[in-house]
Design a protein around this motif. Structure first.
Motif, mmCIF file in Angstrom:
data_model
loop_
_atom_site.group_PDB
_atom_site.id
_atom_site.type_symbol
_atom_site.label_atom_id
_atom_site.label_comp_id
_atom_site.label_asym_id
_atom_site.label_seq_id
_atom_site.Cartn_x
_atom_site.Cartn_y
_atom_site.Cartn_z
ATOM 1 N N CYS B 864 -0.606 47.235 -25.290
ATOM 2 C CA CYS B 864 0.044 46.134 -24.590
ATOM 3 C C CYS B 864 -0.167 46.269 -23.099
ATOM 4 O O CYS B 864 -0.562 47.314 -22.599
ATOM 5 C CB CYS B 864 1.519 46.044 -24.956
ATOM 6 S SG CYS B 864 2.393 47.575 -24.825
ATOM 7 N N THR B 865 0.104 45.182 -22.424
ATOM 8 C CA THR B 865 -0.117 45.137 -20.992
ATOM 9 C C THR B 865 0.634 46.254 -20.287
ATOM 10 O O THR B 865 1.739 46.624 -20.681
ATOM 11 C CB THR B 865 0.356 43.771 -20.454
ATOM 12 O OG1 THR B 865 -0.459 42.765 -21.018
ATOM 13 C CG2 THR B 865 0.252 43.717 -18.951
ATOM 14 N N LEU B 911 1.426 36.766 -17.274
ATOM 15 C CA LEU B 911 1.125 36.778 -18.698
ATOM 16 C C LEU B 911 1.065 38.226 -19.173
ATOM 17 O O LEU B 911 0.607 39.098 -18.454
ATOM 18 C CB LEU B 911 -0.239 36.130 -18.968
ATOM 19 C CG LEU B 911 -0.376 34.641 -18.679
ATOM 20 C CD1 LEU B 911 -1.829 34.236 -18.777
ATOM 21 C CD2 LEU B 911 0.453 33.833 -19.648
ATOM 22 N N VAL B 912 1.534 38.455 -20.350
ATOM 23 C CA VAL B 912 1.324 39.768 -20.955
ATOM 24 C C VAL B 912 0.580 39.569 -22.266
ATOM 25 O O VAL B 912 0.673 38.511 -22.888
ATOM 26 C CB VAL B 912 2.643 40.520 -21.233
ATOM 27 C CG1 VAL B 912 3.330 40.901 -19.956
ATOM 28 C CG2 VAL B 912 3.546 39.704 -22.120
ATOM 29 N N CYS B 913 -0.152 40.575 -22.631
ATOM 30 C CA CYS B 913 -0.930 40.481 -23.858
ATOM 31 C C CYS B 913 -0.678 41.693 -24.734
ATOM 32 O O CYS B 913 -0.374 42.779 -24.246
ATOM 33 C CB CYS B 913 -2.420 40.396 -23.545
ATOM 34 S SG CYS B 913 -2.886 38.867 -22.768
ATOM 35 N N PHE B 914 -0.784 41.460 -26.009
ATOM 36 C CA PHE B 914 -0.675 42.542 -26.987
ATOM 37 C C PHE B 914 -1.926 42.490 -27.857
ATOM 38 O O PHE B 914 -2.370 41.410 -28.233
ATOM 39 C CB PHE B 914 0.558 42.350 -27.866
ATOM 40 C CG PHE B 914 1.827 42.204 -27.081
ATOM 41 C CD1 PHE B 914 2.520 43.319 -26.655
ATOM 42 C CD2 PHE B 914 2.301 40.953 -26.759
ATOM 43 C CE1 PHE B 914 3.683 43.185 -25.930
ATOM 44 C CE2 PHE B 914 3.466 40.808 -26.023
ATOM 45 C CZ PHE B 914 4.163 41.929 -25.613
ATOM 46 N N GLN B 915 -2.427 43.636 -28.155
ATOM 47 C CA GLN B 915 -3.620 43.651 -28.996
ATOM 48 C C GLN B 915 -3.472 44.697 -30.089
ATOM 49 O O GLN B 915 -3.145 45.846 -29.810
ATOM 50 C CB GLN B 915 -4.850 43.952 -28.144
ATOM 51 C CG GLN B 915 -6.139 43.842 -28.924
ATOM 52 C CD GLN B 915 -7.360 43.972 -28.046
ATOM 53 O OE1 GLN B 915 -7.675 45.039 -27.560
ATOM 54 N NE2 GLN B 915 -8.031 42.858 -27.805
ATOM 55 N N THR B 916 -3.697 44.292 -31.306
ATOM 56 C CA THR B 916 -3.755 45.288 -32.366
ATOM 57 C C THR B 916 -5.181 45.368 -32.849
ATOM 58 O O THR B 916 -5.845 44.349 -33.036
ATOM 59 C CB THR B 916 -2.909 44.912 -33.590
ATOM 60 O OG1 THR B 916 -3.361 43.667 -34.086
ATOM 61 C CG2 THR B 916 -1.464 44.840 -33.270
ATOM 62 N N ALA B 917 -5.621 46.566 -33.039
ATOM 63 C CA ALA B 917 -6.961 46.771 -33.560
ATOM 64 C C ALA B 917 -6.826 47.592 -34.824
ATOM 65 O O ALA B 917 -6.261 48.678 -34.807
ATOM 66 C CB ALA B 917 -7.820 47.492 -32.538
ATOM 67 N N LEU B 918 -7.298 47.056 -35.902
ATOM 68 C CA LEU B 918 -7.204 47.738 -37.191
ATOM 69 C C LEU B 918 -8.613 48.114 -37.615
ATOM 70 O O LEU B 918 -9.450 47.263 -37.878
ATOM 71 C CB LEU B 918 -6.565 46.807 -38.224
ATOM 72 C CG LEU B 918 -6.502 47.335 -39.649
ATOM 73 C CD1 LEU B 918 -5.487 48.452 -39.752
ATOM 74 C CD2 LEU B 918 -6.121 46.222 -40.605
#
Lengths: 139, 1204
Positions: B864-865, B911-918
């Motif tokens: 996350c950011t 803005l905030v961003c969340f990233q999931t990487a599977l």
């Protein structure tokens, strides 16, 4: 006699200091992802009982040798160690549980605890050192 | 001219081709073109290396590469022509249409008749190498097809009524229709000629490319979501939009009113654009058939994008990627990836050709773009068009593009589908001009049609006065208050949700709001459409390892700024290539930057070892108790039926173990005449009797396996062994699995009573309805936890099926699945004859379980950011390091939750961003990375925080937290915490935001369901007190809360109640040619039940139909098939297929509900006076029970607490 008591306490305290440092290093390794939770916890759990015993021995020794002040100083920490050990839930793998340690800020609180203990043991170290020298002089 | 005709002929073949394609790899290659291409591009690209998106088999690769080379030139040509003749919009459009037609045809050509294809081409092209074209097509289309099945994905799925399969069907149908279209094609030739002339040698290529690409695209999409996805990402907003529109068209009715509105809007918008823009390829073509065509177009675009993208990336930057997830993998498949890549290029070419024309045309027809973009689904094509024109100079672009979107835009947010939305056109600009966006978004707030959410979500609701807080239609996820472009790019709420869609700026503000902050993830959801990207270089931030995503900003053409850590990174050379326009310098148009959900085919950098094969081990309890329950028959039957459907490739291995007081292994080595049983009775020191042949290749030993499965149910019928040595059996299973990893399915029917891990009964039946202390919610021993961690370390997941009639200490047993990323199924009082509904449930669950998608040796990382941090994770997994979740297996039914805290103030970002990487290994042995990125605005005022609450997500997160609390502290603590969550948030709102009087219980509209849901939680099996609840039931409910994705969990917490005795077609939606009525939701209160009616309650995993005593006899007769109320049997689990209107309506409604979820729920018909009605009535959570508040009382209670 005094001298022997304090020399022993001093050595014991040194060991505890090293142990605290080891705890801190291992936990910070975990924080930085250098090791994984499983190996970290198994490493640390191995030393929970030695730490508990080492500290309990000094405490008892102080009680036996009638150094009340030092005894009272050590008592809360020793009690906390024992309490912590007893209160581990039956399903957990020890005081440090790899499945829980990343949850609810446990890692941080373990870290804080290790720091406090390090400070406490350092304090004790100088106290024992002073007492030992005093005892030597008195001899 | 001739060409089109030829195409027209082929379409018929189309369906067949898929098979053909697979066969066809060898054909590919006429190289002359390649040589040309090579010359043309030589400077820019190395064709061979690329990777294409598609998952396909390697066989296709070689051809693909060749194709690729060829193809590329064509697009270029087109581009050149376009540039030269901006005015020739019409021609461009023609190309498009022709392209689509060609596509359809192309498969046919591939399949059998290369000759035909060649003929057509030659005539048009003259001297160009026809053969090349034909070759290219087949490969492309094929790869795409295979990929599709496993990975079909779409944001729509959850919402849409259609299950994955239906979707595919649709797509196929779409293709067929597309085929029909050919007629429009003819016009193009003139244009083509133009181009050809210009191009000279290349022209032929271009032609073929244009036509082919679209066709390929279509094919790909339809066939395989994966391919489409890959392609789609890249450049073509149009394609995306199109796809969206298509999807919507197919499903829209199902999803929601919102969707439907969108569609209508789209359609309306649509019609105008065509007129205005002759240039648009899609629009210009047959409008009536728009949908179909659109699909085709979109696909085409996608494909093109992919193709283009694929080639470029080839070169370099593999090194960066390794770090994170790589721990686990050792990479094997580099070769495979390349091969896969090759097929893609072909598709790309085709795609490019198709897309390209569009682009050009769009550019040519400048006027059209603005209006077009708006209508979400439909507009996409139009929008796309405008963009392409600008594409070459993305940077300059910025605002103008945005405006159009705004004007039209209002509709989109509804379905959550947005990610694929048409809006992309604006997107490039957005990315580039990041800072500008924020301003825009704020400005937009006023302008945007929909975005009035703020006023609405903040509308104060007096809870005690408002009797009907529950809306008539299902509750949808709120849409983040972003500008339109970002909104459309954002991740689908089905995959990724945040409890607060407006992130508070500081922890202090969050504390003031008294709301939980966290994410709810469903990362491996079945999608019908997903961009799959094969690329040598997976572009990631150098410092935080974030994958490039739609929310990064491009500082200039060579650098991009990470949106999580703000580091400025270089854009790798390969990434600079824009597949769509075939030019450098448009990295923002690549699929990675156009889609917030993408899947990468990972290179060997992401592997620690070669991808493992699919390995399945079944560990079966065969003690007396188990034989008595009779589950073996059902299991073996299901396995026999689904043996061929087990996900896997030719390496798939399978094994069986049974145990009672001893452990039995089965030697299934190929060549034996019958299965050999090996018994190990030393359970204190378990060993494997033979080192191999216990896990055998599924295909080589299929006969033996079938023999064993046929024999198993009867093998132990006379056993007298009552003990169960589960622990030792698990240890043996671990030993067996540890070399490879895989999935262990454990079937257990009683408390383990022998060897390691034995358990004692801890439940005191007298305490079941205690209101005070509920004990033993935690495990009794750490044996299962340790075993799970060992398994997790060896990439083995343990799934537990507990079929028991007595207490079996699920709290302890579940640990084996919890920490190894498995799943738990529990069938209380299971008996195959005495309890048919449980038996049926097991059967259905097994079917899903055995055939659903699976990912092996997976890890998931959530980023996350900067400024936000994650501190607690919920779900089934092992947290290996601070943000790395180790998942031995991942399945599409697993959900996760994460709690967040705000460590640093977010004042310098909006803005905030969340990233999931599977990262996982697919059952086909491919290493893949699925990336989801969510972007949310930051707000600084308390009302804004409340305006953005996602109440369902908040409830699910609270439920997870409450489970933790119950186990670590006590159940009553957890209950208090739940009540306090309501009290605190409402009182904080009352004192901070609402200026109204304090005597009333006021909640913002966004939170109006909060108290209701919390009350529902308190009455859940997991948390209820005072009502008799068996410990295992309670623990199982807790397990479900922990590991179910939000959509399913919400149904479990708050079931949906419908009245079904008076279904009408009013507001009905159409799915798969069926009319599905949409009755309004009823609140869960007995006051809504009337004796004259019949009601359906949808609890997620079970349906109840409650039939009132004086229910209309017509309904009973027409729907239930019995003459009157008295003759309805007590246990009825099926609706008969009667040929009456009301029966059809009821069944289509129930089928539609079922299709929306992976597990097929069991239906219970409950008569008003039957004893089973307590089951039904306990779900009426608004009513008072002897031990719990009614909803109104609960509100009063909350109000009292607030006033204190």
């Amino acid at each position: 006699m005094e001298v022997v008591v304090f020399v022993f306490s001093l050595l014991d305290c040194c060991a505890l200091i090293f142990l605290s440092v080891y705890f801190i290093i291992t936990l910070s390794d975990l924080e930085c992802d250098y090791i994984n939770a499983r190996s970290c916890c198994s490493k640390l759990n191995k030393w929970v009982i030695p730490e508990l015993v080492g500290h309990a021995i000094v405490t008892v020794l102080m009680l036996v040798s009638l150094h009340w002040f030092i005894f009272l100083l050590n008592l809360p920490v020793a009690t906390w160690n024992i309490y912590r050990y007893i209160m581990v839930p039956s399903g957990n793998m020890g005081v440090f549980d790899p499945t829980e340690i990343h949850n609810r800020g446990q890692l941080k609180s373990h870290m804080k605890e290790a720091m406090i203990k390090l400070g406490f043991h350092l304090l004790c170290f100088f106290m024992y050192l002073y007492s030992m020298i005093l005892a030597l002089i008195n001899d | 001219m001739q060409v089109p005709s030829g195409y027209g002929l082929h379409p018929q073949n189309y369906i067949a081709p898929s098979g053909h394609c697979a066969q066809g790899p060898g054909k590919m290659t006429s190289l002359p073109l390649d040589s040309q291409c090579g010359d043309y591009y030589s400077g820019l690209y190395t064709v061979p290396t690329q990777n294409v998106v598609t998952p396909n088999t390697a066989s296709q690769h070689p051809g693909a590469q060749q194709m690729y080379g060829r193809v590329l030139p064509a697009p270029h040509v087109v581009g050149s022509t376009l540039g030269s003749f901006p005015g020739a919009v019409s021609s461009a459009s023609h190309l498009h249409t022709s392209a689509s037609v060609n596509h359809y045809n192309s498969p046919a050509m591939d399949s059998a008749n290369s000759s035909v294809a060649s003929q057509g081409f030659p005539s048009t092209c003259g001297h160009y190498a026809v053969s090349t074209v034909s070759n290219a097509y087949p490969r492309v289309s094929y790869p795409s097809l295979p990929a599709g099945d496993p990975y079909g994905q779409q944001m729509f799925t959850s919402q849409s009524a259609l299950p994955v399969r239906p979707m595919r069907d649709h797509s196929f149908s779409g293709q067929n229709t597309a085929v029909g279209h050919p007629p429009p094609l003819p016009p193009p030739p003139s244009q083509q000629y133009h181009q050809q002339q210009n191009l000279s040698g290349y022209s032929t290529l271009s032609w073929s490319a244009s036509g082919l690409p679209s066709a390929q695209d279509n094919l790909i999409r339809n066939h395989t979501g994966s391919l489409a996805t890959a392609n789609s990402n890249p450049t073509n907003p149009v394609a995306d939009s199109l796809s969206c529109s298509v999807m919507q068209n197919v499903q829209p009715p199902a999803s929601s009113p919102v969707v439907s509105t969108m569609l209508s809007g789209a359609s309306s918008t649509r019609t105008p654009p065509p007129a205005s823009y002759p240039a648009e390829p899609v629009a210009s073509a047959p409008q009536p058939s728009e949908l179909v065509q659109q699909k085709g177009m979109q696909y085409g675009d996608y494909v093109n994008n992919q193709a283009s993208s694929a080639p470029t990336p080839l070169s370099s930057t593999s090194d960066d990627e390794e770090e994170e997830e790589e721990d686990e993998e050792a990479g094997v498949d580099s070769s495979s990836t390349t091969s896969s890549a090759s097929p893609v290029p072909n598709s790309y070419d085709a795609l490019e050709g198709g897309s390209y024309p569009d682009m050009l045309s769009s550019s040519a027809s400048s006027p059209a773009p603005d209006p077009a973009p708006e209508p979400d689904a439909v507009p996409a094509p139009a929008a796309a068009v405008p963009q392409p024109s600008k594409a070459p100079k993305p940077f300059g672009y910025g605002y103008p593009a945005l405006q159009p979107g705004y004007q039209n835009a209002a509709a989109p947010p509804s379905s959550g589908a947005p990610p694929t939305g048409p809006a992309y056109s604006g997107f490039q600009q957005c990315a580039q001009q990041y800072p500008g966006l924020n301003q825009l978004s704020t400005g937009l707030g006023g302008l945007s049609l929909q975005s009035s959410p703020q006023p609405e979500s903040l509308r104060p609701v007096n809870l005690t006065q408002e009797r009907n807080v529950l809306p008539m239609t299902p509750v949808w996820a709120p849409v983040p208050n972003l500008n339109l472009e970002l909104r459309k790019l954002n991740c689908s709420p089905d995959s990724f949700r945040c409890t607060l869609t407006n992130i508070p700026q500081t922890q202090a503000l969050l504390n003031k709001a008294k709301l939980p902050l966290g994410l709810l993830l469903h990362p491996f959801r079945d999608l019908t459409q997903l961009p799959v990207i094969t690329s040598n270089t997976i572009v990631r931030c150098r410092s935080c390892r974030t994958y490039i995503n739609p929310f990064v900003s491009f500082i200039d053409q060579r650098r991009w700024k990470c949106n999580l850590c703000y580091r400025v990174n270089d854009v790798p050379e390969e990434f600079m290539y824009n597949p769509l326009t075939r030019s450098y310098g448009e990295p923002h148009k690549r699929p990675e930057v156009q889609n917030s959900t993408v899947e990468f085919i990972a290179s060997s950098d992401y592997m620690l070892r070669p991808p493992q094969p699919a390995v399945y081990l079944f560990v079966l309890d065969v003690s007396h108790n188990a034989v008595e329950a009779g589950y073996l028959t059902i299991l073996c039957q299901s396995l026999l039926e689904n043996l061929d459907k087990l996900p896997g490739d030719s390496r798939t291995r399978i094994g069986f173990m049974t145990f009672d007081s001893t452990i039995h292994f089965y030697n299934l080595q190929e060549g034996l005449s019958q299965p050999q049983m090996l018994i190990v009775s030393d359970i204190d020191d378990v060993f494997l009797p033979i080192p191999d042949s216990l896990l055998v290749n599924l295909y080589e030993s299929k006969e033996l396996i079938k023999d064993l499965l046929n024999a198993l149910p009867t093998m132990f019928t006379n056993t007298r062994e009552t003990h169960s040595a589960l622990g030792p059996a698990l240890q043996a299973a671990f030993k067996l699995m540890s070399p490879t990893g895989g999935r262990v399915s454990v079937f257990q029917t009683q408390l383990p009573s022998l060897g390691a891990g034995l358990l004692q009964s801890r439940e005191d039946p007298n305490q079941r309805s205690s209101t005070k202390v509920v004990q033993h919610l935690g495990p009794a021993t750490d044996f299962y936890k340790k075993l799970a961690l060992d398994c997790s370390g060896q990439q083995t997941a343990v799934d537990l099926f507990l079929l028991s009639s007595q207490y079996s200490d699920l709290a302890s047993l579940a640990c084996m699945s919890k920490y190894s990323a498995g799943c738990v199924y529990y069938y209380p009082s299971f008996h195959y004859t005495h309890n048919p509904s449980q038996a049926e449930k097991l059967q259905k669950d097994l079917k899903r379980y055995l055939t659903r998608k699976i990912g092996f040796e997976a890890v998931m990382r959530i980023r996350c950011t900067k400024g936000l941090s994650m501190h607690t994770f919920h779900g089934n997994f092992f947290v290996r390091s601070t943000d790395l979740l180790s998942l031995a297996n991942i399945n599409p039914d697993a959900g996760f939750a994460v709690q967040l805290s705000i460590e640093e103030s977010l004042t310098d970002t909006s803005l905030v961003c969340f990233q999931t990487a599977l990262l996982y290994t697919s059952s086909k042995g491919e290493r893949r990375i699925r990336v989801h990125t969510l972007c949310l605005p930051v707000v600084s005022s308390l009302p804004d925080v409340y305006a953005g609450v996602d109440v369902q997500a908040a409830i699910c997160l609270l439920a997870n937290m409450a489970v933790d609390r119950s186990v670590s502290s006590s159940l009553s603590d957890a209950r208090d915490a739940l009540v306090n969550a309501v009290v605190d948030s409402l009182s904080a709102y009352g004192s901070a935001v609402s200026s109204l009087q304090h005597s009333a219980l006021i909640a913002p509209s966004s939170l109006k369901l909060f108290p209701l849901y919390v009350l529902a939680l308190l009455k859940q099996k997991a948390f209820r007190t005072g009502t008799s609840t068996r410990l295992d039931d309670r623990v199982y409910a807790m397990c479900q809360i922990k590991c179910q994705p939000l959509v399913h969990l919400m149904k479990m917490i708050h079931p949906n109640l419908y009245r079904i005795d008076r279904l009408t077609d009013e507001g009905a939606i159409h799915v798969n040619d069926r009319v599905v009525p949409q009755p309004p939701l009823q609140k869960l209160s007995a006051e809504k039940l009337t004796r004259e009616g019949a009601f359906l309650m949808d609890c997620g995993s079970v349906f109840y139909i409650w039939v009132g005593k004086s229910c209309d006899n017509n309904f009973i007769e027409d729907v239930l098939g019995y003459p009157n109320f008295a003759s309805i049997p007590q246990k009825m689990t099926h609706l008969p297929e009667l040929n009456t209107l009301s029966s059809e309506r009821a069944r289509s409604f129930i089928t539609w509900l079922r299709d929306n979820r992976p597990l097929s729920p069991i239906l219970h018909v409950v008569k008003d006076e039957s004893p089973a009605k307590t089951e039904f009535f306990q779900h009426l959570i608004e009513d008072r029970t002897e031990a719990a508040f009614s909803y109104y009382e609960f509100l009063l209670h909350v109000q009292r607490q607030i006033c204190k």
